[in-house]
Design an enzyme around this catalytic site. Structure first.
Site, PDB file in Angstrom:
ATOM      1  N   SER A   1      15.487   8.659  -2.158  1.00 13.72           N
ATOM      2  CA  SER A   1      14.355   9.046  -2.467  1.00 13.72           C
ATOM      3  C   SER A   1      14.124  10.071  -3.651  1.00 13.72           C
ATOM      4  CB  SER A   1      14.187  10.481  -0.939  1.00 13.72           C
ATOM      5  OG  SER A   1      13.214  11.250  -1.228  1.00 13.72           O
TER       6      SER A   1
ATOM      7  N   THR B   1      10.797   4.075  -1.979  1.00 17.36           N
ATOM      8  CA  THR B   1       9.673   3.912  -3.164  1.00 17.36           C
ATOM      9  C   THR B   1      10.569   4.584  -4.616  1.00 17.36           C
ATOM     10  OG1 THR B   1      10.110   6.515  -2.472  1.00 17.36           O
ATOM     11  CG2 THR B   1       8.269   5.333  -1.798  1.00 17.36           C
TER      12      THR B   1
ATOM     13  N   GLY C   1       4.320   1.178  -1.193  1.00 21.09           N
ATOM     14  CA  GLY C   1       3.340   0.076  -1.058  1.00 21.09           C
ATOM     15  C   GLY C   1       3.305  -0.988  -2.443  1.00 21.09           C
TER      16      GLY C   1
ATOM     17  N   GLY D   1       6.820  -2.794  -0.339  1.00 17.28           N
ATOM     18  CA  GLY D   1       4.877  -4.064  -0.588  1.00 17.28           C
ATOM     19  C   GLY D   1       5.315  -4.920  -0.305  1.00 17.28           C
TER      20      GLY D   1
ATOM     21  N   THR E   1       4.196   1.630   4.331  1.00 19.58           N
ATOM     22  CA  THR E   1       2.739   1.430   3.734  1.00 19.58           C
ATOM     23  C   THR E   1       1.992   0.561   4.337  1.00 19.58           C
ATOM     24  OG1 THR E   1       3.310   2.559   1.785  1.00 19.58           O
ATOM     25  CG2 THR E   1       1.315   1.626   1.608  1.00 19.58           C
TER      26      THR E   1
HETATM   27  C1  LIG Z   1       5.195   9.832   2.774  1.00 18.13           C
HETATM   28  C2  LIG Z   1       6.523   8.808   3.109  1.00 18.13           C
HETATM   29  C3  LIG Z   1       7.400   9.346   3.094  1.00 18.13           C
HETATM   30  C4  LIG Z   1       8.807   8.663   3.652  1.00 18.13           C
HETATM   31  N1  LIG Z   1       9.951   9.740   3.934  1.00 18.13           N
HETATM   32  C5  LIG Z   1      11.908   8.866   3.892  1.00 18.13           C
HETATM   33  C6  LIG Z   1      12.038   9.305   4.424  1.00 18.13           C
HETATM   34  O1  LIG Z   1      11.828  10.304   4.889  1.00 18.13           O
HETATM   35  N2  LIG Z   1      13.190   8.615   4.020  1.00 18.13           N
HETATM   36  C7  LIG Z   1      14.208   7.123   3.931  1.00 18.13           C
HETATM   37  O2  LIG Z   1      14.556   6.300   3.362  1.00 18.13           O
HETATM   38  N3  LIG Z   1      11.903   6.977   3.051  1.00 18.13           N
HETATM   39  C8  LIG Z   1      11.052   7.383   3.318  1.00 18.13           C
HETATM   40  N4  LIG Z   1      10.200   6.744   3.103  1.00 18.13           N
HETATM   41  C9  LIG Z   1      10.282   5.494   2.054  1.00 18.13           C
HETATM   42  C10 LIG Z   1       9.694   4.709   2.809  1.00 18.13           C
HETATM   43  O3  LIG Z   1      10.811   3.864   4.217  1.00 18.13           O
HETATM   44  C11 LIG Z   1      10.308   2.536   2.368  1.00 18.13           C
HETATM   45  O4  LIG Z   1      11.291   2.815   1.705  1.00 18.13           O
HETATM   46  C12 LIG Z   1       9.213   2.898   1.041  1.00 18.13           C
HETATM   47  O5  LIG Z   1       7.957   3.546   1.857  1.00 18.13           O
HETATM   48  C13 LIG Z   1       8.765   1.203   0.430  1.00 18.13           C
HETATM   49  O6  LIG Z   1       8.082   0.500   1.473  1.00 18.13           O
HETATM   50  P1  LIG Z   1       6.344   0.530   2.002  1.00 18.13           P
HETATM   51  O7  LIG Z   1       5.791  -0.073   0.895  1.00 18.13           O
HETATM   52  O8  LIG Z   1       6.242  -0.396   3.172  1.00 18.13           O
HETATM   53  O9  LIG Z   1       5.761   1.930   2.773  1.00 18.13           O
HETATM   54  C14 LIG Z   1       9.263   7.238   2.945  1.00 18.13           C
HETATM   55  C15 LIG Z   1       8.085   6.765   2.508  1.00 18.13           C
HETATM   56  C16 LIG Z   1       6.836   7.560   2.281  1.00 18.13           C
HETATM   57  C17 LIG Z   1       5.783   7.111   1.891  1.00 18.13           C
END
Ligand SMILES: Cc1cc2nc3c(=O)[nH]c(=O)nc-3n(C[C@H](O)[C@H](O)[C@H](O)COP(=O)(O)O)c2cc1C
Length: 181
Positions: free
Chosen positions: A28, A96, A113, A142, A164
């Protein structure tokens, strides 16, 4: 960060009976210093503490490591090799990103995303051949449409996660992505 192994271990002990598997998040961008845990010595200390406890339980659970898209490509072989050393069940790629392109918002914190799609795909592609045969790869970052999903499958992801995308596609997101009604 010196306290990280005991900190993570405390959480794993509390939650161990409740989860089917555990993802160790060292990626993170919102926790200062967290990503330093990907350094080989720190990573070994962390995984050793967690796996030692996990194995001492009557019902050891699969442990996976969640990695950052901002890690330079040249560090992935060492990171994956350390997960093999400690018999981790696999890798979750990716968390992210802290990177911003000119069109992205200038906000602090991890970006998820669509801006992550290409990099998460590239990391998935890099990680796949580094894994042992019995390790799995969960690709996340994404995935916003069926094409993104197909691309992850083609690069060898065993499972695909969406976070996302759910915001934009709504509760039928998984069905829409899979092309089912
Ligand atoms: C608001 C938010 C909170 C997140 N909290 C965590 C978390 O606590 N632990 C974790 O491993 N990843 C966390 N993530 C990352 C997501 O699990 C994921 O790996 C990342 O958003 C990429 O995927 P996406 O593009 O589909 O969102 C978080 C992402 C967002 C946007």
């Amino acid at each position: 960060m010196a306290d990280a192994p005991s900190d993570y271990l405390g959480s794993l002990k509390l939650l161990h009976a409740l989860g089917d598997f555990f993802v160790i998040n060292i990626s993170s961008p919102n926790t200062p210093g967290l990503r330093e845990l990907a350094q080989p010595d720190d990573l070994r200390r962390l995984l050793s503490a967690l796996q030692e406890f996990n194995r001492s339980t009557p019902d050891p659970k699969p442990l996976l490591l969640k990695i950052s898209p901002d890690t330079e490509d040249r560090y992935f072989p060492d990171i994956v090799s350390i997960t093999r050393e400690f018999n981790l069940a696999g890798i979750v790629a990716t968390n992210t990103t802290s990177q911003r392109s000119p069109e992205d918002p200038r906000e602090n914190g991890g970006l998820s995303g669509r801006p992550l799609t290409q990099r998460a795909l590239a990391v998935t592609r890099l990680i796949r051949p580094l894994l042992a045969k019995d390790q799995i790869l969960i690709s996340v970052g994404g995935v916003m449409n069926p094409g993104h999903y197909q691309a992850r499958r083609q690069t060898g992801a065993d499972l695909i996660q969406m976070y996302t995308g759910l915001v934009y596609l709504g509760p039928t997101a998984a069905w829409d992505i899979l092309g089912r009604s």
